[in-house]
Write a protein that holds these residues in place. Structure first.
Motif, PDB file in Angstrom:
ATOM      1  N   CYS A   1     -12.580   3.422   8.484  1.00 39.33           N
ATOM      2  CA  CYS A   1     -13.259   4.689   8.792  1.00 39.33           C
ATOM      3  C   CYS A   1     -13.648   4.669  10.259  1.00 39.33           C
ATOM      4  O   CYS A   1     -14.453   3.846  10.675  1.00 39.33           O
TER       5      CYS A   1
ATOM      6  N   MET B   1     -13.366   0.165   3.320  1.00 39.64           N
ATOM      7  CA  MET B   1     -12.249   1.051   3.701  1.00 39.64           C
ATOM      8  C   MET B   1     -12.300   1.347   5.203  1.00 39.64           C
ATOM      9  O   MET B   1     -13.385   1.474   5.772  1.00 39.64           O
TER      10      MET B   1
ATOM     11  N   CYS C   1     -10.578  11.876  12.638  1.00 43.06           N
ATOM     12  CA  CYS C   1     -11.589  12.111  11.598  1.00 43.06           C
ATOM     13  C   CYS C   1     -11.491  13.545  11.096  1.00 43.06           C
ATOM     14  O   CYS C   1     -11.377  14.479  11.892  1.00 43.06           O
TER      15      CYS C   1
ATOM     16  N   CYS D   1      -8.580   6.224   9.767  1.00 41.19           N
ATOM     17  CA  CYS D   1      -9.227   7.213   8.906  1.00 41.19           C
ATOM     18  C   CYS D   1      -8.560   7.184   7.534  1.00 41.19           C
ATOM     19  O   CYS D   1      -7.388   7.541   7.407  1.00 41.19           O
ATOM     20  N   SER D   2      -9.306   6.767   6.528  1.00 43.57           N
ATOM     21  CA  SER D   2      -8.731   6.661   5.181  1.00 43.57           C
ATOM     22  C   SER D   2      -8.529   8.014   4.524  1.00 43.57           C
ATOM     23  O   SER D   2      -7.746   8.139   3.581  1.00 43.57           O
ATOM     24  N   ALA D   3      -9.238   9.024   4.999  1.00 42.28           N
ATOM     25  CA  ALA D   3      -9.141  10.340   4.353  1.00 42.28           C
ATOM     26  C   ALA D   3      -7.826  11.036   4.702  1.00 42.28           C
ATOM     27  O   ALA D   3      -7.317  11.819   3.907  1.00 42.28           O
TER      28      ALA D   3
ATOM     29  N   ASP E   1     -17.912   3.667   2.057  1.00 40.07           N
ATOM     30  CA  ASP E   1     -17.338   2.458   1.471  1.00 40.07           C
ATOM     31  C   ASP E   1     -16.963   1.484   2.579  1.00 40.07           C
ATOM     32  O   ASP E   1     -15.941   1.643   3.241  1.00 40.07           O
TER      33      ASP E   1
ATOM     34  N   GLY F   1      -5.287  10.350   2.343  1.00 43.91           N
ATOM     35  CA  GLY F   1      -5.995   9.860   1.157  1.00 43.91           C
ATOM     36  C   GLY F   1      -6.621  11.016   0.395  1.00 43.91           C
ATOM     37  O   GLY F   1      -6.087  12.132   0.382  1.00 43.91           O
ATOM     38  N   TYR F   2      -7.771  10.766  -0.209  1.00 39.46           N
ATOM     39  CA  TYR F   2      -8.480  11.804  -0.952  1.00 39.46           C
ATOM     40  C   TYR F   2      -9.150  12.735   0.063  1.00 39.46           C
ATOM     41  O   TYR F   2     -10.070  12.327   0.757  1.00 39.46           O
ATOM     42  N   SER F   3      -8.669  13.970   0.142  1.00 36.36           N
ATOM     43  CA  SER F   3      -9.151  14.843   1.210  1.00 36.36           C
ATOM     44  C   SER F   3      -9.639  16.192   0.673  1.00 36.36           C
ATOM     45  O   SER F   3      -9.791  17.144   1.432  1.00 36.36           O
TER      46      SER F   3
ATOM     47  N   CYS G   1     -18.387  11.877   3.414  1.00 35.93           N
ATOM     48  CA  CYS G   1     -17.016  11.387   3.218  1.00 35.93           C
ATOM     49  C   CYS G   1     -17.074  10.062   2.438  1.00 35.93           C
ATOM     50  O   CYS G   1     -17.758   9.121   2.857  1.00 35.93           O
TER      51      CYS G   1
ATOM     52  N   TYR H   1     -15.145   7.613   2.128  1.00 31.24           N
ATOM     53  CA  TYR H   1     -14.673   6.418   2.838  1.00 31.24           C
ATOM     54  C   TYR H   1     -15.698   5.956   3.875  1.00 31.24           C
ATOM     55  O   TYR H   1     -15.766   4.778   4.211  1.00 31.24           O
TER      56      TYR H   1
END
Ligand SMILES: Cc1cc2nc3c(=O)[nH]c(=O)nc-3n(C[C@H](O)[C@H](O)[C@H](O)COP(=O)(O)OP(=O)(O)OC[C@H]3O[C@@H](n4cnc5c(N)ncnc54)[C@H](O)[C@@H]3O)c2cc1C
Ligand code: SF4
Ligand code: FES
Ligand code: FES
Lengths: 328, 181
Positions: free
Chosen positions: A128, A126, A156, A137-139, A123, A142-144, A118, A120
């Motif tokens: 997580c 961010m 998660c 949870c940034s996903a 990173d 977000g970009y999933s 993942c 995030y």
């Protein structure tokens, strides 16, 4: 990288004791742990190099299966004639993972214990929950695109990256574990990785200092087997969706089937309903389509990965059809 | 809590290993990768640092004959090992057959990926001799052999940003023919 001490014990007892201390961590091939230490996601204060431990044997079991020591490299598992002939789904899964260089370095135990890709999680700037419990949870939202469609939680939606673990799940392998107390236990592969629930910081059921010593394969399954992986480039990429399938047919009827999916959940996913629907059914395209639909029936995709439902469904149906054509 | 200062050099591990036939005994900060040891401590700058994360193959060296990414190994993990880098394969006057083939086929543009490509191809030839299968084979139990499709699959761990791939594949196949038939 943050500073750490480095030791290379020669006994399992010394290694598990050292790694059970606060900040202790095993290192095997290093291809996942060092990657994560360089980006400050993993922060061990003491590294326990397990390469001198006696975990390289690779031999037959009394039951007619195989025992693969935790330090056997991914290349050596995939190249072994017993694996290539009697467990081809495992060889194919390994050969479809990473690169030749990484497979030479990576070990059986490290492959199972590798962490999610993942972005995030990688990173540190961010939120997580897996890296820092309670941070968010940034996903989600977000970009999933590459995230889970099955078994995810509100905390998660990461997927497990190992191709090998998916094949081992279809093969119903067992994992042998040494605890720092000296106790040795075996658990089915499906009990090693866990769903994220409210504690995504725990990828597996292992406690600190517990060492995987071997993978145990049961006697070869009847029928034909295959590992199919869909990815964003032809080679050297993680799975978008993958399937490990073992199909045993007799007079055009499915006698037994085992399926496991990769790239869809926090652990290798076993579509039990699909397996049940198939046993005793005619080995036909219609049965395989129906089973594939059942496999993804409960999917809860993110806005960015709805396509994975159709992709998984088609991949399962196609793989089973091909296995049946090969006389599965 | 993570330590905020380096561990004392008195606690640094000592690693004995052979690099291009020469024995070394190194006592370095355990954070040092094999790649940084080669480049920064021993002046062997042929191995390149492209990504430092196992993704590009520019750092490929041979460890006991097997190709590996030097960026994802600590030098302390290589105790007792034999390392061969591009410097150990050939010199400008005595090129390794693969170096000659890359020269002949123009298998490079900027050249940054080339040492890794060549070490990787040496490792790949050995893997073929040892019967290591690949994902490009229709049947994993078959005896492996090399053609362009196989080379592309087996060399996928070596990225070339200049995209010199057609000539890299030609060089490798030509060298293989000259070598092992
Ligand atoms: C660029 C890149 C691409 C990749 N692509 C793929 C892919 O397509 N498919 C895929 O499946 N994988 C892929 N991988 C991941 C690779 O398979 C893993 O990094 C590798 O298998 C990890 O093994 P290792 O021995 O190097 O583990 P290490 O990095 O040494 O360890 C990983 C973790 O496992 C723990 N550990 C190691 N051994 C044991 C043990 N015996 N008992 C308990 N814990 C242990 C360590 O403490 C650590 O937390 C890729 C990796 C990279 C860098
Ligand atoms: S999906 Fe899991 S690993 Fe990814 S950001 Fe959310 S909590 Fe972290
Ligand atoms: S520098 Fe090692 S793989 Fe890129
Ligand atoms: S020649 Fe420039 S990266 Fe390959």
């Amino acid at each position: 990288m943050r500073p750490f001490t480095f030791e290379r014990p020669t006994s399992i007892a010394a290694a598990t004791l050292a790694a059970s201390q606060l900040g202790g961590k095993f290192i095997a091939g290093g291809t996942n742990l060092l990657d994560l230490m360089k980006v400050d996601v993993e922060r061990p204060t003491s590294l326990v190099d397990i390469s001198a431990l006696p975990l390289r044997d690779f031999g037959a079991t009394a039951e007619g299966g195989l025992r693969i020591g935790a330090l056997v490299s991914n290349t050596d598992i995939a190249s072994d004639n017993r694996i290539r002939e009697a467990y081809p789904v495992l060889a194919e899964a390994l050969l479809n993972g990473a690169s030749a260089q990484l497979r030479n370095q990576a070990t059986a135990g490290g492959n199972l214990m590798q962490r999610t890709r993942c972005p995030y999680f990688y990173d540190v700037f961010m939120p997580c929950n897996k890296r820092q419990p309670g941070s968010g949870c940034s996903a989600i939202g977000g970009y999933s695109r590459l995230h889970a469609i099955l078994g995810a939680s509100r905390d998660c939606i990461a997927v497990h990256p190992s191709d090998m673990a998916v094949a081992l799940t279809a093969l119903q392998a067992e994992i042998e574990v040494h605890a720092p107390s000296g106790v040795v236990r075996t658990l089915p592969i499906c009990a090693l990785h866990r769903l994220p629930d409210e504690t995504p910081d725990h990828d597996t059921s292992l406690a600190p200092g517990e060492l995987i010593s071997a993978i145990i394969l049961p006697p070869p399954a009847r029928g034909k087997q295959a590992y199919r992986k869909v990815r964003d480039r032809a080679s050297f990429a993680f799975a978008v969706v993958s399937v490990a399938a073992i199909l045993d047919c007799s007079s055009r009827t499915v006698r037994d089937v085992r399926l496991a999916l990769g790239g869809v959940a926090h652990k290798p996913w076993q579509p039990r309903a699909a397996e049940r629907a198939l046993v005793g059914a005619p080995a036909s395209g219609a049965s395989f389509e129906a089973a594939a639909r059942a496999a993804v029936a409960g999917a809860e995709p993110q806005p960015g990965n709805q396509f994975k439902i159709d992709l998984a469904r088609r991949l399962i149906a196609r793989t089973l059809t091909d296995l049946a054509a090969r006389g599965g | 809590m993570p330590q905020s200062h380096p561990i004392s050099s008195a606690a640094w591990p000592t690693t004995r290993l052979t690099i291009n036939g020469q024995k070394h005994e190194l006592t370095v900060d355990p954070r040092t990768t094999l790649l940084d040891t080669l480049r920064d401590h021993l002046g062997l700058t042929g191995s390149k640092k492209g990504c430092d994360h196992g993704q590009c193959g520019a750092c490929t060296v041979l460890v006991n004959g097997a190709r590996m990414n030097a960026c994802l190994s600590l030098v302390a993990m290589r105790h007792g090992d034999e390392i061969v880098t591009i410097e150990g394969l050939g010199e400008s006057e005595t090129l390794h057959p693969l170096q000659q083939a890359f020269w002949t086929h123009d298998g490079l543009q900027c050249g940054f990926c080339t040492p890794g490509q060549i070490c990787s191809a040496v490792g790949m030839f050995r893997e073929i001799e040892h019967g290591v299968p690949s994902a490009a084979m229709a049947n994993v139990a078959a005896t492996p052999s090399l053609d362009a499709v196989e080379v592309r699959e087996r060399m996928s761990g070596n990225i070339c940003r200049c995209s010199a791939y057609p000539n890299i594949v030609a060089a490798i196949l030509d060298s293989r023919q000259g070598h092992a038939g």
